[in-house]
Design a protein around this motif. Structure first.
Motif, PDB file in Angstrom:
ATOM      1  N   ARG A   3       0.864  -1.175   0.000  1.00 49.20           N
ATOM      2  CA  ARG A   3       0.000   0.000   0.000  1.00 49.20           C
ATOM      3  C   ARG A   3       0.897   1.219   0.000  1.00 49.20           C
ATOM      4  NH1 ARG A   3      -4.427  -1.107   3.341  1.00 49.20           N
ATOM      5  NH2 ARG A   3      -5.468  -2.981   2.663  1.00 49.20           N
ATOM      6  N   SER A   5       0.590   5.245   0.373  1.00 45.32           N
ATOM      7  CA  SER A   5      -0.304   6.363   0.603  1.00 45.32           C
ATOM      8  C   SER A   5       0.384   7.644   0.178  1.00 45.32           C
ATOM      9  CB  SER A   5      -0.655   6.442   2.075  1.00 45.32           C
ATOM     10  OG  SER A   5      -1.245   7.670   2.340  1.00 45.32           O
ATOM     11  N   SER A   6      -0.290   8.412  -0.639  1.00 48.01           N
ATOM     12  CA  SER A   6       0.301   9.665  -1.069  1.00 48.01           C
ATOM     13  C   SER A   6       0.142  10.720   0.020  1.00 48.01           C
ATOM     14  CB  SER A   6      -0.375  10.147  -2.347  1.00 48.01           C
ATOM     15  OG  SER A   6      -1.731  10.440  -2.066  1.00 48.01           O
ATOM     16  N   SER A   7      -0.763  10.464   0.937  1.00 51.06           N
ATOM     17  CA  SER A   7      -1.087  11.526   1.880  1.00 51.06           C
ATOM     18  C   SER A   7      -0.188  11.477   3.109  1.00 51.06           C
ATOM     19  CB  SER A   7      -2.535  11.405   2.306  1.00 51.06           C
ATOM     20  OG  SER A   7      -2.729  10.169   2.933  1.00 51.06           O
ATOM     21  N   HIS A  54      -6.974  12.235   8.624  1.00 50.41           N
ATOM     22  CA  HIS A  54      -7.818  11.365   7.818  1.00 50.41           C
ATOM     23  C   HIS A  54      -9.093  11.030   8.590  1.00 50.41           C
ATOM     24  CE1 HIS A  54      -9.126   7.786   5.655  1.00 50.41           C
ATOM     25  NE2 HIS A  54      -8.335   8.152   4.681  1.00 50.41           N
TER      26      HIS A  54
ATOM     27  N   LEU B  60     -11.224   3.338   5.799  1.00 43.50           N
ATOM     28  CA  LEU B  60      -9.816   3.328   6.174  1.00 43.50           C
ATOM     29  C   LEU B  60      -9.067   2.238   5.412  1.00 43.50           C
ATOM     30  CD1 LEU B  60      -7.604   4.470   7.879  1.00 43.50           C
ATOM     31  CD2 LEU B  60      -8.289   2.936   9.731  1.00 43.50           C
ATOM     32  N   ARG B  63      -9.537   2.846   1.404  1.00 42.42           N
ATOM     33  CA  ARG B  63      -9.126   4.159   0.904  1.00 42.42           C
ATOM     34  C   ARG B  63     -10.191   4.816   0.048  1.00 42.42           C
ATOM     35  NH1 ARG B  63      -5.684   5.814   3.065  1.00 42.42           N
ATOM     36  NH2 ARG B  63      -4.039   6.487   1.678  1.00 42.42           N
ATOM     37  N   PRO B 117     -10.252  15.803   0.275  1.00 44.30           N
ATOM     38  CA  PRO B 117      -9.742  14.436   0.137  1.00 44.30           C
ATOM     39  C   PRO B 117      -9.799  13.629   1.439  1.00 44.30           C
ATOM     40  CG  PRO B 117      -8.234  16.021  -0.861  1.00 44.30           C
ATOM     41  CD  PRO B 117      -9.263  16.812  -0.127  1.00 44.30           C
ATOM     42  N   HIS B 118      -9.820  14.338   2.570  1.00 48.43           N
ATOM     43  CA  HIS B 118      -9.802  13.601   3.836  1.00 48.43           C
ATOM     44  C   HIS B 118     -11.142  12.976   4.181  1.00 48.43           C
ATOM     45  CE1 HIS B 118     -11.226  17.623   4.568  1.00 48.43           C
ATOM     46  NE2 HIS B 118     -11.712  17.268   5.712  1.00 48.43           N
ATOM     47  N   ASN B 119     -12.197  13.449   3.581  1.00 48.72           N
ATOM     48  CA  ASN B 119     -13.487  12.849   3.948  1.00 48.72           C
ATOM     49  C   ASN B 119     -14.442  12.615   2.784  1.00 48.72           C
ATOM     50  OD1 ASN B 119     -14.061  15.502   3.509  1.00 48.72           O
ATOM     51  ND2 ASN B 119     -15.069  15.865   5.480  1.00 48.72           N
TER      52      ASN B 119
END
Lengths: 340, 340
Positions: A3, A5-7, A54, B60, B63, B117-119
């Motif tokens: 995995r 993750s770009s974030s 997140h 989660l 993604r 993007p977070h939600n």
DNA sequence: ACGGTTACTGTAACCGTTTACATTAAAACC
DNA sequence: GGTTTTAATGTAAACGGTTACAGTAACCGT
């Protein structure tokens, strides 16, 4: 598993600031003291890294979504604008998010409601999609809910916000009878089982009865509290061969009243000379309809606001039992025959 | 840690059905084969246990939030009903959820937008709260977005849905000039920088110029495309000592037109005899205003629907580059002086 | 000077899923 | 019949946070 993750995560922030993730979390949530020095550094690092927590991860760990939902029958009416506006204003100040979903009795083919405990912290319910049994189940699990325009079933204990319907409707219909001499008053009702619709019918019947006018089933039309449906239904009624006489229409809500006016115009009726029309809600445009609509002022935005406030009170574990019934008042305009 | 979850999890289902959680997950997501026998058992167990997957946990792990957001300037206008209705209809068929949030340039005091993007998995943007720079940043990270009523900055590549403004406005204003002989036409504009407002002003200016009428700064009023603001602004304008002569008003949107009508009525103007009024959008109530409003039919619900469809196309990794511009047409009614 | 707070921080378990990887048995192929 | 696919399943490591628990150092009252 690969995995990627770009974030940027809380761990990146922690590393960059030279503290533990716990400290970062505490800084973010301000639920435990953090030294001023570390706070500054975190503030800096978080903005450098453009870190945004997140949501799903927070939800999962904290067991709260920071989301409330509003369940509506549909989104066909202007009525929903002030309602949503009231709700959204409160939700925004609480830094929550609002999910808007539609769900009604006919739309559930065994489908569960799209929002509930699995994705929200609480629900505003203005929909017949949830049966009393559904409500009982949810309520039993302690899920916060507030009912809009629907009183709570006696055995449960769910806060509700409604507006005063029966008395005001009786007065409004008596006004048609006593001031304007109407006797054959059509009721354009809302959805079967919808409480406002039923209560307004009760007020309507009370007015008829108090004035010695027999109730006539033929004068009840179901416009679903929707502009387009009301138009269709009345149009069919007027196009129908067997003309049923009527001299006024009480439309259960203003959106439907717009449809009613359209159908009457189309068939050449003069309003209020031939047919008096009255509505309910006092939408923003009611004074500007042609003719200006006599209606009942119902504080729709307040309903939204108060409902949201009570939902948040519930989320903060305040117990609320009493049902709120907001007062209503008649606004006399041209369409009933006043203000010639 | 003493966490106690009242809810039933995938593990409960797995245990009860005698399979692993992976199998349950695969059954739920139908992304890998599961034997018919196990499927039946799982179906049974899940409904027995009233199992509902926990959204945050899915998000989660997978993604994806299965949520899209719409970012609005505010919720003050009836205009938003068809827009939201169009969006919601699409979102519902995709079994996604819709977060409705408001955020505008003045409301951001350093606050980030409430959705992103977070939600959410993607955003419909109808708000000036996100600057071109914000858009560039989001776009660079590949976040799916669709712009509503706002074309994409040249350097970016974000799909947009707009309606044709300039030509139709020019035609509309020329109608006032050429058919009804108006010369002093007030423009009730929308928010500064809002594209529709600017383009409609361009059309307005083009019409004046083509007809040899000088542009007069005094005839531009900022009604913010809001009913109440437009009312206030025009009311102030009319109450002001130095009377500026005018014989028509082009109101940049129908909601504001309602406010305009109100102010004009209040000050005793006859419409269209003293002042012609035209709007833009063709709200559902436009034909029922007093007088019926001449306006531009803009397919607002289609904008919502198409925008949502394009957002989902983006989510499915289809590349979309072209901007969509939906056609508009004038609807002549009474308020401009037609249909006497 | 000493026990008791209090302020601050770190470690690591846990929230409830998805999914890469491994495994087995049955089916298909030659 | 042996080899290769394919179907069906299990194991366990993430996903990105929160928070119970533990620990240290400064502070406080007597």
């Amino acid at each position: 598993m690969t995995r990627r993750s770009s974030s940027v995560t809380i761990r990146d922030v922690a590393r960059q600031a030279g503290v533990s993730v716990a400290t970062v979390s505490r800084y973010i949530n301000r639920n435990a003291p953090v030294s001023a020095e570390v706070a500054d550094r975190l503030h800096q690092v978080m903005s450098d890294l453009r870190y945004v927590p997140h949501a799903a991860a927070r939800h999962l760990a904290s067991r709260k979504t920071r989301v409330v939902g509003i369940l509506l029958r549909n989104l066909h009416n202007d009525f929903f604008v002030p309602l949503l506006n009231g709700v959204e204003a409160v939700v925004r100040t609480k830094e929550y998010n609002l999910i808007v979903a539609t769900y009604h009795a006919n739309s559930r083919n065994g489908l569960p409601p799209p929002i509930g405990p699995h994705n929200t912290d609480g629900l505003l319910i203005f929909s017949d999609g949830l049966t009393d049994e559904d409500l009982a189940n949810l309520s039993a699990s302690g899920f916060p809910m507030v009912l809009l325009y629907r009183t709570c079933p006696p055995s449960l204990n769910i806060p509700s916000i409604t507006v005063e319907n029966v008395e005001i409707t009786r007065k409004l219909v008596e006004h048609l009878i006593q001031v304007h001499g109407k006797r054959r008053i059509l009721y354009m009702r809302g959805p079967i089982g919808q409480e406002d619709s039923d209560r307004r019918e009760a007020g309507y019947r009370a007015a008829l009865e108090a004035n010695g006018i027999p109730f006539d089933e033929e004068l009840i039309l179901n416009g679903e509290f929707e502009r387009d449906t009301a138009y269709q239904v009345l149009n069919d009624f007027l196009s129908n061969g067997k003309q049923v006489a009527f001299d006024a229409i009480f439309t259960g809500d203003d959106d439907a009243a717009v449809g009613v006016l359209k159908a009457l115009h189309k068939h050449g009726y003069r309003i209020p000379e031939d047919v008096a029309v009255v509505g309910f809600d006092d939408l923003a445009v009611a004074p500007f309809l042609n003719p200006a609509l006599t209606t009942v002022r119902a504080p729709t935005e307040s309903v939204g606001r108060i409902a949201a406030e009570r939902l948040f009170a519930l989320l903060e574990n305040q117990a609320l039992s009493e049902a709120v019934v907001l007062p209503t008042e008649i606004v006399f305009r041209r369409s009933c025959g006043c203000h010639t």
